[in-house]
Design an enzyme around this catalytic site. Structure first.
Site, PDB file in Angstrom:
ATOM      1  N   HIS A   1       0.889  -1.224   0.024  1.00 53.22           N
ATOM      2  CA  HIS A   1       0.005   0.069   0.021  1.00 53.22           C
ATOM      3  C   HIS A   1       0.880   1.376   0.044  1.00 53.22           C
ATOM      4  O   HIS A   1       0.557   2.264  -0.748  1.00 53.22           O
ATOM      5  CB  HIS A   1      -0.824  -0.151   1.163  1.00 53.22           C
ATOM      6  CG  HIS A   1      -1.985  -0.812   1.300  1.00 53.22           C
ATOM      7  ND1 HIS A   1      -2.138  -1.695   2.440  1.00 53.22           N
ATOM      8  CD2 HIS A   1      -3.016  -1.242   0.543  1.00 53.22           C
ATOM      9  CE1 HIS A   1      -3.259  -2.441   2.123  1.00 53.22           C
ATOM     10  NE2 HIS A   1      -3.668  -2.142   1.057  1.00 53.22           N
TER      11      HIS A   1
ATOM     12  N   LYS B   1     -17.980  -4.900   7.954  1.00 58.03           N
ATOM     13  CA  LYS B   1     -16.787  -5.623   8.434  1.00 58.03           C
ATOM     14  C   LYS B   1     -16.035  -5.321   9.541  1.00 58.03           C
ATOM     15  O   LYS B   1     -15.912  -4.225   9.952  1.00 58.03           O
ATOM     16  CB  LYS B   1     -15.726  -5.551   7.333  1.00 58.03           C
ATOM     17  CG  LYS B   1     -15.514  -6.499   6.373  1.00 58.03           C
ATOM     18  CD  LYS B   1     -14.195  -6.416   5.775  1.00 58.03           C
ATOM     19  CE  LYS B   1     -13.969  -6.537   4.054  1.00 58.03           C
ATOM     20  NZ  LYS B   1     -13.008  -6.130   3.527  1.00 58.03           N
TER      21      LYS B   1
ATOM     22  N   ARG C   1      -2.011  -5.905  -7.995  1.00 58.88           N
ATOM     23  CA  ARG C   1      -0.848  -6.935  -7.807  1.00 58.88           C
ATOM     24  C   ARG C   1      -0.858  -8.028  -8.886  1.00 58.88           C
ATOM     25  O   ARG C   1       0.116  -8.729  -8.925  1.00 58.88           O
ATOM     26  CB  ARG C   1      -1.187  -7.435  -6.401  1.00 58.88           C
ATOM     27  CG  ARG C   1      -1.158  -6.691  -5.171  1.00 58.88           C
ATOM     28  CD  ARG C   1      -1.720  -7.412  -3.976  1.00 58.88           C
ATOM     29  NE  ARG C   1      -3.116  -7.459  -3.911  1.00 58.88           N
ATOM     30  CZ  ARG C   1      -3.980  -7.762  -3.122  1.00 58.88           C
ATOM     31  NH1 ARG C   1      -3.417  -7.916  -2.072  1.00 58.88           N
ATOM     32  NH2 ARG C   1      -5.242  -7.863  -3.350  1.00 58.88           N
TER      33      ARG C   1
ATOM     34  N   SER D   1      -3.476  -7.314   3.289  1.00 61.18           N
ATOM     35  CA  SER D   1      -3.713  -7.070   4.737  1.00 61.18           C
ATOM     36  C   SER D   1      -4.173  -8.411   5.255  1.00 61.18           C
ATOM     37  O   SER D   1      -4.026  -8.758   6.498  1.00 61.18           O
ATOM     38  CB  SER D   1      -4.746  -5.978   4.956  1.00 61.18           C
ATOM     39  OG  SER D   1      -4.454  -4.986   4.342  1.00 61.18           O
TER      40      SER D   1
HETATM   41  O1  PNS Z   1      -8.574  -2.245   0.831  1.00 55.63           O
HETATM   42  P1  PNS Z   1      -9.918  -2.685  -0.055  1.00 55.63           P
HETATM   43  O2  PNS Z   1     -10.990  -3.326   1.092  1.00 55.63           O
HETATM   44  O3  PNS Z   1      -9.673  -3.693  -0.989  1.00 55.63           O
HETATM   45  O4  PNS Z   1     -10.681  -1.426  -0.652  1.00 55.63           O
HETATM   46  C1  PNS Z   1     -11.769  -1.630  -1.206  1.00 55.63           C
HETATM   47  C2  PNS Z   1     -12.427  -0.380  -1.380  1.00 55.63           C
HETATM   48  C3  PNS Z   1     -12.773   0.419   0.161  1.00 55.63           C
HETATM   49  C4  PNS Z   1     -11.560   0.903  -2.023  1.00 55.63           C
HETATM   50  C5  PNS Z   1     -13.783  -0.205  -2.153  1.00 55.63           C
HETATM   51  O5  PNS Z   1     -14.491  -1.322  -1.572  1.00 55.63           O
HETATM   52  C6  PNS Z   1     -14.575   1.171  -1.950  1.00 55.63           C
HETATM   53  O6  PNS Z   1     -14.461   2.050  -2.771  1.00 55.63           O
HETATM   54  N1  PNS Z   1     -15.458   1.103  -0.999  1.00 55.63           N
HETATM   55  C7  PNS Z   1     -16.381   2.494  -0.946  1.00 55.63           C
HETATM   56  C8  PNS Z   1     -17.800   2.275  -1.293  1.00 55.63           C
HETATM   57  C9  PNS Z   1     -18.279   2.497  -2.652  1.00 55.63           C
HETATM   58  O7  PNS Z   1     -17.908   3.291  -3.149  1.00 55.63           O
HETATM   59  N2  PNS Z   1     -18.466   1.301  -3.448  1.00 55.63           N
HETATM   60  C10 PNS Z   1     -18.554   1.126  -4.795  1.00 55.63           C
HETATM   61  C11 PNS Z   1     -17.362   0.705  -5.371  1.00 55.63           C
HETATM   62  S1  PNS Z   1     -17.479   0.779  -7.160  1.00 55.63           S
END
Ligand code: PNS
Length: 159
Positions: free
Chosen positions: A17, A41, A90, A127
């Protein structure tokens, strides 16, 4: 001002990250590392703990700040004048989901997504794997900043 966001759960941040945040900070005037809150979560670290660790580990980057958000990422981008989402890729398996999210976010608001190839040194890192290793007392030195490694040790003192 060209501003980007590096969104994620950061539970906790890994060196993968942080590599992306550092590289995004070279491309944009300002980068916001946004901890996205997912109330469904239960994280290992609280959002405050995640933000504090991120602040400490990005303190050397003068154009990076840390924030948190509960809701749609595109709404955060709109409210904060952010034109681009910067994320790391990744593997090919990341690509499917990241592309889908990038397309959805662009459809919703026009925001662009920059998918940056991860440093291969960190391509195996996530993570959740780091947490699993730490749960059983494995050494995660070099996978996360030392500060994060030490916080993981305090979460799993008996391992
Ligand atoms: O570290 P992660 O859990 O892979 O991150 C995923 C994250 C938080 C970037 C993604 O789930 C997100 O953007 N969540 C916010 C809610 C949202 O906008 N959802 C629609 C995504 S198209």
């Amino acid at each position: 001002m060209r501003r980007a966001v590096c969104p994620g759960s950061y539970d906790p941040a890994t060196n993968g990250h942080l590599d992306i945040v550092e590289r995004a900070a070279e491309l944009f005037d300002e980068v916001v590392v946004a901890v996205l809150i997912n109330k469904k979560k239960q994280g290992l670290f609280s959002v405050e703990e995640r933000m504090e660790m991120l602040r400490a580990t990005t303190a050397h980057l003068s154009n990076v700040r840390v924030d948190s958000w509960h809701g749609l990422l595109v709404d955060y981008c709109r409210d904060n004048g952010i034109a681009a989402i910067a994320k790391g890729l990744r593997s090919v398996s990341d690509f499917d989901y990241e592309l889908q999210m990038a397309q959805m976010n662009r459809e919703l608001s026009g925001v662009e997504t920059l998918l940056m190839s991860n440093n291969p040194t960190y391509s195996y890192l996530s993570s959740s794997l780091v947490k699993e290793v730490a749960t059983y007392g494995g050494d995660v030195t070099g996978m996360v900043p030392d500060l994060v490694r030490d916080r993981l040790r305090t979460k799993f003192p008996d391992s």
